[in-house]
Design a protein around this motif. Structure first.
Motif, mmCIF file in Angstrom:
data_model
loop_
_atom_site.group_PDB
_atom_site.id
_atom_site.type_symbol
_atom_site.label_atom_id
_atom_site.label_comp_id
_atom_site.label_asym_id
_atom_site.label_seq_id
_atom_site.Cartn_x
_atom_site.Cartn_y
_atom_site.Cartn_z
ATOM 1 N N PRO A 175 0.798 -1.226 0.000
ATOM 2 C CA PRO A 175 0.000 0.000 0.000
ATOM 3 C C PRO A 175 0.833 1.280 0.000
ATOM 4 C CG PRO A 175 -0.070 -1.031 2.160
ATOM 5 C CD PRO A 175 0.668 -1.967 1.246
ATOM 6 N N ALA A 176 2.143 1.154 0.102
ATOM 7 C CA ALA A 176 2.995 2.348 0.050
ATOM 8 C C ALA A 176 3.015 2.958 -1.352
ATOM 9 C CB ALA A 176 4.419 2.004 0.488
ATOM 10 N N TRP A 177 2.693 2.147 -2.356
ATOM 11 C CA TRP A 177 2.653 2.627 -3.731
ATOM 12 C C TRP A 177 1.327 3.308 -4.011
ATOM 13 C CZ3 TRP A 177 6.555 2.510 -7.245
ATOM 14 C CH2 TRP A 177 7.627 1.662 -6.991
ATOM 15 N N ASP A 178 1.353 4.416 -4.715
ATOM 16 C CA ASP A 178 0.126 5.026 -5.207
ATOM 17 C C ASP A 178 -0.352 4.174 -6.386
ATOM 18 O OD1 ASP A 178 -1.641 6.662 -6.877
ATOM 19 O OD2 ASP A 178 -1.076 8.305 -5.534
ATOM 20 N N PRO A 179 -1.613 3.749 -6.380
ATOM 21 C CA PRO A 179 -2.096 2.896 -7.470
ATOM 22 C C PRO A 179 -1.915 3.512 -8.860
ATOM 23 C CG PRO A 179 -3.684 2.934 -5.691
ATOM 24 C CD PRO A 179 -2.634 3.959 -5.359
ATOM 25 N N ALA A 180 -2.000 4.814 -8.978
ATOM 26 C CA ALA A 180 -1.788 5.461 -10.280
ATOM 27 C C ALA A 180 -0.354 5.263 -10.747
ATOM 28 C CB ALA A 180 -2.132 6.947 -10.202
ATOM 29 N N ASP A 181 0.598 5.275 -9.812
ATOM 30 C CA ASP A 181 1.998 5.037 -10.169
ATOM 31 C C ASP A 181 2.216 3.593 -10.588
ATOM 32 O OD1 ASP A 181 2.643 7.682 -9.586
ATOM 33 O OD2 ASP A 181 3.214 7.225 -7.520
ATOM 34 N N LEU B 96 0.045 1.600 -11.984
ATOM 35 C CA LEU B 96 -0.521 1.462 -13.328
ATOM 36 C C LEU B 96 0.404 2.068 -14.382
ATOM 37 C CD1 LEU B 96 -2.874 0.577 -15.125
ATOM 38 C CD2 LEU B 96 -3.932 2.798 -14.668
ATOM 39 N N ALA B 97 0.901 3.268 -14.130
ATOM 40 C CA ALA B 97 1.780 3.926 -15.098
ATOM 41 C C ALA B 97 3.060 3.134 -15.327
ATOM 42 C CB ALA B 97 2.115 5.339 -14.622
ATOM 43 N N LEU B 98 3.662 2.646 -14.255
ATOM 44 C CA LEU B 98 4.917 1.902 -14.390
ATOM 45 C C LEU B 98 4.713 0.582 -15.134
ATOM 46 C CD1 LEU B 98 6.341 2.671 -10.861
ATOM 47 C CD2 LEU B 98 7.287 3.465 -13.047
ATOM 48 N N ILE B 99 3.655 -0.136 -14.802
ATOM 49 C CA ILE B 99 3.391 -1.398 -15.494
ATOM 50 C C ILE B 99 3.120 -1.144 -16.978
ATOM 51 C CG2 ILE B 99 1.767 -3.321 -15.712
ATOM 52 C CD1 ILE B 99 1.542 -3.261 -12.635
ATOM 53 N N ALA C 186 9.791 -11.779 -18.819
ATOM 54 C CA ALA C 186 10.595 -10.702 -18.231
ATOM 55 C C ALA C 186 9.695 -9.627 -17.628
ATOM 56 C CB ALA C 186 11.519 -10.096 -19.284
ATOM 57 N N LEU C 187 8.618 -9.299 -18.338
ATOM 58 C CA LEU C 187 7.661 -8.317 -17.830
ATOM 59 C C LEU C 187 7.035 -8.799 -16.525
ATOM 60 C CD1 LEU C 187 5.705 -5.874 -18.014
ATOM 61 C CD2 LEU C 187 4.249 -7.332 -19.410
ATOM 62 N N VAL C 188 6.583 -10.036 -16.504
ATOM 63 C CA VAL C 188 5.953 -10.592 -15.304
ATOM 64 C C VAL C 188 6.932 -10.570 -14.135
ATOM 65 C CG1 VAL C 188 4.997 -12.705 -14.284
ATOM 66 C CG2 VAL C 188 4.255 -11.966 -16.554
ATOM 67 N N THR C 189 8.167 -10.981 -14.368
ATOM 68 C CA THR C 189 9.182 -10.992 -13.314
ATOM 69 C C THR C 189 9.454 -9.582 -12.798
ATOM 70 O OG1 THR C 189 10.196 -12.983 -14.213
ATOM 71 C CG2 THR C 189 11.563 -11.635 -12.762
ATOM 72 N N ALA C 190 9.576 -8.619 -13.707
ATOM 73 C CA ALA C 190 9.832 -7.235 -13.296
ATOM 74 C C ALA C 190 8.699 -6.701 -12.424
ATOM 75 C CB ALA C 190 10.019 -6.345 -14.527
ATOM 76 N N VAL C 191 7.465 -6.952 -12.834
ATOM 77 C CA VAL C 191 6.316 -6.470 -12.065
ATOM 78 C C VAL C 191 6.260 -7.151 -10.707
ATOM 79 C CG1 VAL C 191 3.782 -6.412 -12.002
ATOM 80 C CG2 VAL C 191 5.003 -5.748 -14.078
ATOM 81 N N GLU C 192 6.500 -8.448 -10.677
ATOM 82 C CA GLU C 192 6.487 -9.163 -9.401
ATOM 83 C C GLU C 192 7.565 -8.644 -8.451
ATOM 84 O OE1 GLU C 192 4.704 -13.488 -10.808
ATOM 85 O OE2 GLU C 192 6.880 -13.222 -10.694
ATOM 86 N N ARG C 193 8.694 -8.263 -8.985
ATOM 87 C CA ARG C 193 9.780 -7.756 -8.126
ATOM 88 C C ARG C 193 9.541 -6.321 -7.691
ATOM 89 N NH1 ARG C 193 15.151 -10.569 -10.770
ATOM 90 N NH2 ARG C 193 14.486 -12.700 -10.307
ATOM 91 N N LEU C 194 8.978 -5.520 -8.570
ATOM 92 C CA LEU C 194 8.659 -4.140 -8.198
ATOM 93 C C LEU C 194 7.537 -4.073 -7.176
ATOM 94 C CD1 LEU C 194 8.719 -2.122 -11.540
ATOM 95 C CD2 LEU C 194 10.036 -1.625 -9.482
ATOM 96 N N PHE C 195 6.548 -4.907 -7.363
ATOM 97 C CA PHE C 195 5.353 -4.888 -6.532
ATOM 98 C C PHE C 195 5.108 -6.268 -5.938
ATOM 99 C CE2 PHE C 195 4.804 -2.169 -10.324
ATOM 100 C CZ PHE C 195 4.943 -0.941 -9.706
ATOM 101 N N PRO C 196 5.966 -6.679 -5.001
ATOM 102 C CA PRO C 196 5.841 -8.037 -4.469
ATOM 103 C C PRO C 196 4.550 -8.211 -3.669
ATOM 104 C CG PRO C 196 7.463 -6.803 -3.220
ATOM 105 C CD PRO C 196 7.052 -5.943 -4.375
ATOM 106 N N ARG C 197 4.062 -9.421 -3.704
ATOM 107 C CA ARG C 197 2.863 -9.781 -2.939
ATOM 108 C C ARG C 197 3.196 -9.685 -1.459
ATOM 109 N NH1 ARG C 197 -1.747 -13.479 -3.629
ATOM 110 N NH2 ARG C 197 -1.283 -13.362 -5.837
ATOM 111 N N LEU C 198 2.313 -9.087 -0.706
ATOM 112 C CA LEU C 198 2.459 -9.034 0.740
ATOM 113 C C LEU C 198 1.850 -10.293 1.342
ATOM 114 C CD1 LEU C 198 1.505 -5.323 1.447
ATOM 115 C CD2 LEU C 198 3.773 -6.309 1.206
ATOM 116 N N TRP C 199 2.492 -10.862 2.313
ATOM 117 C CA TRP C 199 1.957 -12.105 2.922
ATOM 118 C C TRP C 199 1.423 -11.842 4.288
ATOM 119 C CZ3 TRP C 199 1.383 -15.626 -0.639
ATOM 120 C CH2 TRP C 199 2.228 -15.614 -1.740
#
Length: 106
Positions: free
Chosen positions: A50-56, A58-61, A93-106
């Motif tokens: 939740p530290a990420w702004d959702p608009a950011d 979306l833009a980054l992805i 590569a795209l999937v990996t980058a997104v997963e690393r930028l925005f990791p799932r919180l457990w």
């Protein structure tokens, strides 16, 4: 893929012109609003930090996803020089980058 990207880019140019005239295109804004809301829901569910702004997010992805289409020279280099030149490797590569930028919180 490049032809589709050109059409999208042309549409964005026309949208930018209408926005400067004080008009907005609800066909463009509404899907974006929906995506931002989905990202907020994912944050509430603990799926995205939740530290990420959702608009950011979306833009980054979106920018990561359009890298190869928007910069044909990079796409050509990947097609010729990457260890795995397949489109599926670019997607992975795209999937990996997104997963690393925005990791799932457990």
């Amino acid at each position: 893929m490049r032809g589709e990207y050109r059409l999208i880019t042309w549409g964005r140019l026309e949208l930018a012109d209408s926005e400067t005239d004080g008009e907005t295109d609800s066909d463009t804004v509404d899907p974006i609003t929906g995506k931002v809301e989905q990202l907020r829901d994912a944050q509430r569910a603990g799926l995205i930090d939740p530290a990420w702004d959702p608009a950011d997010v979306l833009a980054l992805i979106n920018q990561i996803a359009t890298t190869w289409a928007g910069q044909p020279e990079i796409g050509a280099a990947a097609a010729n020089l990457a260890a795995d030149t397949s489109v599926s490797a670019r997607r992975a590569a795209l999937v990996t980058a997104v997963e690393r930028l925005f990791p799932r919180l457990w």
